[in-house]
Each structure stands twice: as C-alpha cells, then as structure tokens.
Design an enzyme around this catalytic site. Structure first.
Site, PDB file in Angstrom:
ATOM      1  CG  HIS A  53     -30.044  -8.524  67.546  1.00  0.00           C
ATOM      2  ND1 HIS A  53     -30.355  -8.587  66.201  1.00  0.00           N
ATOM      3  CD2 HIS A  53     -29.893  -7.203  67.819  1.00  0.00           C
ATOM      4  CE1 HIS A  53     -30.373  -7.371  65.696  1.00  0.00           C
ATOM      5  NE2 HIS A  53     -30.113  -6.504  66.658  1.00  0.00           N
ATOM      6  CG  ASP A  66     -31.457 -11.404  64.632  1.00  0.00           C
ATOM      7  OD1 ASP A  66     -31.925 -11.511  65.783  1.00  0.00           O
ATOM      8  OD2 ASP A  66     -30.742 -10.454  64.269  1.00  0.00           O
ATOM      9  CB  SER A 101     -32.004  -3.972  65.572  1.00  0.00           C
ATOM     10  OG  SER A 101     -30.675  -3.825  65.138  1.00  0.00           O
TER      11      SER A 101
END
Length: 464
Positions: A110, A140, A214
């Site tokens: 993402h 992911d 992230s």
C-alpha cells in the site's frame, strides 16, 4: 544475643548470594537490550520511501444521501461536469529496509501501489529512484530495487516463529515524515487477526508505530528483522501490527522471479466454529473450519467435499482456528495431492484434494467475491476490525474497500459503511451478503440499506 545476631547476619548474606547466583543464571531474560548500539548499527539498513501518484478528478459531488429531494443537485452536477479536468498530484510517505547488497528493499504494497514515481532516501541522505520488482496485495508486501552502484548495508531476516510475547522489539521508520525515528517496546501478542485479509497473522506490539512507519522493520533484541510494520488501530495508542517476517520470506523468491505470488486454492468458503455449532455437529471442542459453500468444479468439489463438512486436518496439520487454513492452503504447490480429514455427519472422513491455483487480479478466471461486480470488498466485523475502523458496532458486514472509479464509488459507497440489508433481506454475515448478491444479474438494480455513523440510508446500484 551476639551469637544469635551473627547467625542471623550470615543467613541474610547467604540468601543474598543465592539471589545473585539466580540472576546470573539467565541474564538474557532480565537485561534490557542496548538500544543505542542497535540503533547505530541498524539505522543504515532502513530507508524512507516517498511516492507520487497522478489522480484524475471525477468531478462528482460527494453528497451525503438524503431522504429529501434537492432541487439544486442537478445544477451543481451539470456545472462541475462542464469544468476542465486537471490532474492532481498525490504524495505519500512510507518506510522500507534493505535485504540485499544489490539494493533490493522490502516495504508494504500500500506504500507504493499505483505510484508513478518512487524515491528512496538512505540514512546518509542520498536519494534514488526505485522500480517495483514485485508486489503482493493480499499480504500487503512489495519488493522494490534501487541502483546505488555500490554494496549497501543489509538487514538480517530473523525467525518470526521463535518470537515470544513480552520480548523486546525496536521499530525504525519514517512516522509523519520524521526520518530515521527509533521506537522500542515489547511484543504484545502474536497471531492477531484484524480483518485485513485472508492471511491475517499479525504480530502486535506496543512499540510506537504511526503513519509513515508502514513497510519499516520490527527488529528483535538481536538486531534481526522479525516483522514488517503495517497497521495501526485508528485512535489507539500502543497498538501496532507487523507482518511476521517468515510470511515475507515465503513469497520473496516469487516476487523477485515472477513479480507476483501464486497461491494454492481449495474453492470453499468457511466460517469459524462456535460452541453451539460444534455441539450441533457432534464435535468435541471448537476446533476446525466449517465449510459453508463449495465452488462448482473447484478442487474441493471435485474431491467430494461439501457444505457442512468440518475440516480438522490439512496435509497432516491440525486446524485449531479457521484462520489457519487459508495460510496452509496458500503455501502448497499447485497440483499437489493433499490429504484432508473432515468430520461429516459426526463421523471422520478423509479426502484427497488436488490443490488449485488462486487467481490473481486480472485473471480471466478469477475467483471473484460477490462484491467484485461493484468494485467493493466486504468483511464480517470483528472487535479488532471495528476498533481499527472506529466503528461502534462490532457485528455485521462492513465495507472495507471501494475501488476508485467503480460502480460502488460512483454510487456513494465508502469504507466503513455497514451493510444492513440487500433488497428487503437482512445481512448478518458475509455468507448472507454473497448469497443475496448472487440472486442478481446484469442490468438488475440492487438496493442496499446501509448504516454510516449514526444514520441509516439507502443506496441503489445497477449491475453493468
């Protein structure tokens, strides 16, 4: 009195010596890691990632559905449709870590999905353009590469199967754009299912993780990567989630060689066991995965499995929780014959299933979920997922994604909407949702009753 006092003093000294010896037997369990040394050593292996994406505005009024007619709606929609469309540039930030001297870097999918340009900044300030070598939306994960013209420092991958709740961990990343930020904490839990996908198996940590972390690494006390920081609970403090590094190691060869991941597929839908269900099926305990539907001509159907079967073992591995099965199936080679033990009508049975291939996005024979016809994805609510989305409800079916430009987006769906009814029939589970959607065909109009915030309202979509 003097002799008694001397004896008492000796006993105190002896007890203190025993305590010192006991501590000396296991210093690793009581000593805090040297975070200063770890940070100095590991920061060069962590990178900051910035991406740029070009967006074309849809020029559609984002108006909340209302039971009252709006005489100005047609005017505004016509006015904005006549305006020139100017592309907009969207920028985002994330983190990653170097896994090879040649410049291969792991991050979250993402972080880089849909990006026109990806830039990687090293700890020494140098910046490079990166190319995507492979990505896996379901897990992911993404593998990107830079060409630094020299050998780069590498983060060593550890073994996430060995981590223990309570052990020290350290995160390094780019939270809120603050480069090379170091935080520390402990492993709060393992095996967390938060509703983000079929392969949920997250490490939970209280090491501070924020937007921008992230894709960054979660290190253990030995300086080895045990997880990839991925998610946080909205509004929560001290609750972050990381993908176990072993899951990444399983797919890295495919990402590097093929650019995508091929997974095994059974062709079944399932639900967890409850005490009431287990008792009704004559099962002791709540272990196993209950098959609720079987895809026609799929691997499970061809092997003889059917609705109502409870899968107890897969390829010799016992199924304690339903969430374990998708990960086991996905890891199997395509075409492999696997033994599956089930409970059917109170009696154990064994079947041999030839593992199929789970279709990826864009495949002609993609095994779609019912919502794919509209461009939305939906999942059953759990307490963790409700907390993550900031929802008051903890049961039902919630919209977790809306594809840009899809029928669902144009119709007004938003992530976090709870689907209460389809047509005039109640929706309590994903099974209800998928079953009801299948009753409609191309050209049909489907009416939804949704709950958003504290209000209920209707939306209608036409299947194209």
């Amino acid at each position: 009195m003097k002799l008694s006092s001397l004896r008492f003093f000796k006993e105190i000294v002896f007890a203190a010596c025993l305590a010192v010896l006991a501590v000396g037997e296991s210093p690793a369990k009581v000593l805090t890691p040297d975070f200063v040394d770890l940070a100095e050593k590991l920061k060069p292996t962590v990178v900051n990632i910035s991406t740029t994406k070009t967006l074309t505005p849809q020029f559609r009024m984002r108006r909340q559905p209302s039971p009252f007619p709006d005489p100005f709606q047609d005017f505004f929609e016509h006015f904005f449709e006549e305006m020139p469309r100017r592309p907009q540039r969207e920028r985002s930030l994330g983190s990653g870590f170097i896994i090879s001297k040649q410049g291969f870097i792991i991050t979250n999918n993402h972080v880089i999905a849909g990006a026109d340009e990806i830039k990687v900044r090293l700890s020494d300030g140098r910046e490079f353009k990166a190319e995507v070598k492979g990505s896996d939306e379901k897990l992911d994960l993404a593998l990107i590469k830079i060409d630094a013209k020299e050998n780069l420092p590498v983060a060593e991958l550890g073994d996430s199967a060995q981590i223990k709740v309570g052990e020290w961990v350290m995160a390094i990343g780019n939270p809120f754009g603050l480069a090379q930020t170091v935080t520390a904490g402990i492993v709060s839990a393992t095996g967390r299912v938060i509703g983000s996908g079929p392969y949920d198996d997250f490490i939970q940590t209280d090491a501070s993780i924020n937007p921008g972390n992230s894709g960054g690494p979660l290190f253990n006390a030995e300086g080895k990567v045990i997880g990839i920081n991925t998610a946080i609970v909205a509004g929560g403090q001290g609750i972050g989630f990381a993908i176990p590094v072993n899951m990444a190691k399983d797919v890295l060869p495919q990402l590097e060689e093929k650019g995508k991941v091929t997974r095994g597929w059974l062709g079944v839908t399932m639900q967890p066991m409850s005490p009431e269900l287990a008792k009704s099926f004559g099962l002791e305990g709540e272990k196993g995965a209950l098959i609720t539907d079987v895809v026609k001509d799929g691997p499970a159907a061809n092997a003889g499995l059917r609705s109502g079967d409870i899968i107890l073992e897969f390829d010799g591995k016992k199924i304690n929780e339903m969430s374990e099965l998708p990960r086991l199936v996905a890891a199997e080679p395509i075409g492999k014959a696997v033994k599956i033990k089930v409970l059917r009508e109170g009696k154990p049975r064994e079947f041999t299933v030839s593992v199929g291939r789970l279709a990826e996005s864009g495949d002609e024979n993609n095994q779609k979920t019912a919502g794919d016809a509209f461009g939305l994805s939906a999942r059953e609510l759990t307490k963790d997922l409700a907390a993550r989305l900031g929802l008051k409800e903890s049961r039902g079916v919630v919209v977790t994604g809306v594809k840009q430009g899809s029928i669902a987006e144009l119709g007004g769906f938003q992530s976090g909407d709870i689907i209460l009814e389809i047509g005039d029939k109640a929706v309590a589970t994903v099974m209800d949702y998928e079953k009801l959607i299948k009753e409609y065909g191309k050209g049909d109009v489907v009416r939804f009753l949704l709950r958003r915030g504290d209000s209920n309202y209707y939306l209608a979509l036409r299947i194209e």
